[in-house]
Each structure stands twice: as structure tokens, then as C-alpha cells.
Scaffold this motif. Structure first.
Motif, PDB file in Angstrom:
ATOM      1  N   ALA A 167       0.833  -1.199   0.000  1.00  0.00           N
ATOM      2  CA  ALA A 167       0.000   0.000   0.000  1.00  0.00           C
ATOM      3  C   ALA A 167       0.871   1.253   0.000  1.00  0.00           C
ATOM      4  CB  ALA A 167      -0.922  -0.004   1.209  1.00  0.00           C
ATOM      5  N   THR A 168       0.456   2.244  -0.752  1.00  0.00           N
ATOM      6  CA  THR A 168       1.085   3.559  -0.769  1.00  0.00           C
ATOM      7  C   THR A 168      -0.022   4.612  -0.714  1.00  0.00           C
ATOM      8  OG1 THR A 168       1.034   3.811  -3.181  1.00  0.00           O
ATOM      9  CG2 THR A 168       2.941   2.657  -2.236  1.00  0.00           C
ATOM     10  N   PHE A 169       0.378   5.864  -0.555  1.00  0.00           N
ATOM     11  CA  PHE A 169      -0.629   6.922  -0.585  1.00  0.00           C
ATOM     12  C   PHE A 169      -1.357   6.937  -1.933  1.00  0.00           C
ATOM     13  CE2 PHE A 169       1.977   8.704   2.899  1.00  0.00           C
ATOM     14  CZ  PHE A 169       0.972   8.992   3.804  1.00  0.00           C
ATOM     15  N   VAL A 170      -0.609   6.664  -3.001  1.00  0.00           N
ATOM     16  CA  VAL A 170      -1.225   6.672  -4.334  1.00  0.00           C
ATOM     17  C   VAL A 170      -2.205   5.515  -4.494  1.00  0.00           C
ATOM     18  CG1 VAL A 170      -0.768   6.394  -6.811  1.00  0.00           C
ATOM     19  CG2 VAL A 170       0.666   7.915  -5.432  1.00  0.00           C
ATOM     20  N   SER A 171      -1.821   4.321  -4.031  1.00  0.00           N
ATOM     21  CA  SER A 171      -2.718   3.171  -4.187  1.00  0.00           C
ATOM     22  C   SER A 171      -3.978   3.319  -3.345  1.00  0.00           C
ATOM     23  CB  SER A 171      -1.987   1.872  -3.825  1.00  0.00           C
ATOM     24  OG  SER A 171      -1.722   1.801  -2.426  1.00  0.00           O
ATOM     25  N   LEU A 172      -3.871   4.006  -2.212  1.00  0.00           N
ATOM     26  CA  LEU A 172      -5.030   4.163  -1.328  1.00  0.00           C
ATOM     27  C   LEU A 172      -5.907   5.354  -1.699  1.00  0.00           C
ATOM     28  CD1 LEU A 172      -3.366   3.441   2.133  1.00  0.00           C
ATOM     29  CD2 LEU A 172      -4.951   1.963   0.905  1.00  0.00           C
TER      30      LEU A 172
END
Length: 296
Positions: A248-253
Motif C-alpha cells: 500500500a502507498t498513498f497513491v494506491s489508497l
């Protein structure tokens, strides 16, 4: 034409290179391999943004550069140690850093581990030295804050969360805390160190800490965005590894567009925290914008 911020950041990088070479002399003894690995990591370039934050925060209070430069050097050495260990096969297993082979690839894994250990010790040796500040109380505060920032309640704790958290277990609250520890803790220390050196008042310390908190998160979101949009040539390291691993990353979330909006909001907040310092903090304001505008 280079702007004032770009010039100041470049000058900081040049200053750091000179200072760090003094702390890492050549060695021809049996420890030569270790010294070479330490120098290879620390002197391989980089933006020196953390050092810049230390020096600029200290400048707000008229701290002599002799003191802030030594603390900035120690922080850059800690940052290098963290990158060496972060790149190891048992961690993120990266082959490139800043466009050159990582330390364990250029040397070997054992040397990489020892180089990281030695750099961590060297940083505390520098901060604890009376040359860093005549006040033992100030030095103790710096040692305590740095130890906290890199320990289980800081960088190492965040790295542990990153290793063991499964992608499905991560929500935006969890990843925010993870990155506050893994990435944000050193950025927070950089600003707090300047305040400690300058004997800042509690409200001034809190303002800088709040600035650093928002800056650190914005910096990490920008990293996640660059990992999605950037190239390996620009970044000097492999891209897309988190996505490929299902991390998970900020972009994926949040999605790419929402992540960009959130990063800009954090930068705006960071800049607002600097209001008590007036124009003296303009370079710190530019540093916040740079955090999300950079391309590597």
C-alpha cells in the motif's frame, strides 16, 4: 537563472560534501573496506534537504553555522546509514541508489551492515562532541531527540511496520503513521534540532515541529507519486516496486489525483505554521514547495 532557494540548497550540498569528507578520512589499515563503504554511501550525492532544514531552522535564531553544520552533518550520516540498511536484501532488496550500485552490491552484505552501524555511531560521536555546542544540556537534548527519531518510536519502528504490514491491512490512517515514523521522524528532528540549538521558545519549537510534520508527509506522498510517474533514470533507482509487491502507498489508497491534492494541502499547512517567523522563514517555505515539485 537559479533562484534563491535553488542557490541555497546547492550551497548546502557543497558545504555538506566538504564537511562530510572531513568526518570520513581515507584509511589504509585493515578497516579500509569499511571506510571506503562509508565514504561511498555518504559522498554519493543527494539533495541534502535534511541538512538544509537543520541549518535554515537554526538560522531563524541566529545560531552560528559552526554548530548547525555539525548537526546537519550528523543527520546526513544517519540518513546514509538508514539507506544502506534499507537497500539490503533482507529489507527492500534494491540494486541502485542515486543511480549507482547500492553499498551491498558495490561491496558485500557484511560490509554494508557494518558501514551502517559505524555511520550511526559516528553521528552520535559528532553530536556529543563539545565542538557541536558548548552547552552539555543542548548536546544531551540533541542526542536524546535523535535517538528517539531513529528508534522503535521513529524510523526503525516505521521500517518494521513497512515490512510486516500486509497490503490489505493498511488504511490511510495506518500508512500515515507508518510514514510519519519511517520518513517523517528524521525531517522532524532536522527542524527540532535547529530550535534546540537556538534555545527557541516552546511556541517556536511547536511551530517548527508542526511544519516538519506536514512537510514530512508531503515529501513521502511526493515519493509515492514519483514512483508511479517517474522513471528509473530520473530517480536513480528502480520504480514501481511497491506496486509490483502489492504494498500500500498513498497513491494506491487515495488515487493519483487525490494524492497530489493532499500533498499540496499539506504543503500549504506547513507554510502556515511558519507565520510567526515572518520573512526569515522564506527559504523553509520554498523547501516545502520543493518537496512536492522535485523530480527525484
Amino acid at each position: 537563472m537559479e533562484d534563491d532557494f535553488g542557490k541555497a540548497l546547492r550551497q548546502t550540498a557543497e558545504l555538506m560534501d566538504r564537511e562530510l569528507r572531513e568526518f570520513l578520512p581515507d584509511n589504509n589499515g585493515l578497516e579500509k573496506q569499511l571506510y571506503n563503504a562509508m565514504r561511498y554511501s555518504v559522498l554519493s550525492g543527494g539533495k541534502r534537504l535534511r541538512a538544509f532544514l537543520v541549518i535554515q531552522a537554526a538560522d531563524l535564531f541566529g545560531v552560528p553555522r559552526l554548530h548547525s553544520t555539525r548537526v546537519a552533518s550528523a543527520l546526513e550520516i544517519i540518513h546514509s546509514y538508514s539507506l544502506i540498511h534499507d537497500d539490503l536484501p533482507c529489507m527492500d532488496d534494491d540494486d541502485l541508489r542515486r543511480g549507482i550500485p547500492t553499498v551491498h552490491k558495490e561491496f558485500d552484505e557484511a560490509t554494508a551492515v557494518l558501514a551502517g552501524d559505524a555511520l550511526q555511531s559516528l553521528a552520535f560521536e559528532i553530536i556529543g562532541d563539545a565542538k557541536t555546542h558548548s552547552s552539555a544540556e543542548v548536546r544531551v537534548q540533541l542526542v536524546s531527540k535523535l535517538a528517539y527519531a531513529i528508534g522503535v518510536r521513529g524510523m526503525v519502528g516505521g521500517q518494521t511496520m513497512d515490512i510486516y504490514a500486509e497490503g490489505d491491512d493498511i488504511d490511510i490512517v495506518t500508512i500515515t503513521r507508518l510514514q510519519q515514523l519511517k520518513t517523517g521522524a528524521l525531517i522532524t528532528f532536522a527542524c527540532e534540532a535547529g530550535a534546540i540549538l537556538g534555545h527557541a521558545s516552546p511556541p517556536q519549537q511547536q511551530a517548527l515541529k508542526a511544519y516538519a510534520h506536514d512537510l514530512g508527509l508531503a515529501f513521502q506522498i511526493a515519493d509515492d507519486i514519483l514512483d508511479t510517474e517517474g522513471s528509473a533514470e530520473e530517480l536513480g533507482k528502480a520504480t514501481g516496486k511497491d506496486d509490483a509487491a502489492g504494498k500500500a502507498t498513498f497513491v494506491s489508497l487515495m488515487g493519483l489525483d487525490e494524492a497530489k491534492i493532499h500533498a499540496r494541502m499539506l504543503v500549504d499547512q506547513a507554510i502556515e505554521h511558519l507565520e510567526p517567523f515572518g520573512p526569515k522563514a522564506d527559504l523553509l517555505r520554498h523547501a516545502a514547495r520543493f518537496a512536492i515539485e522535485r523530480r527525484n
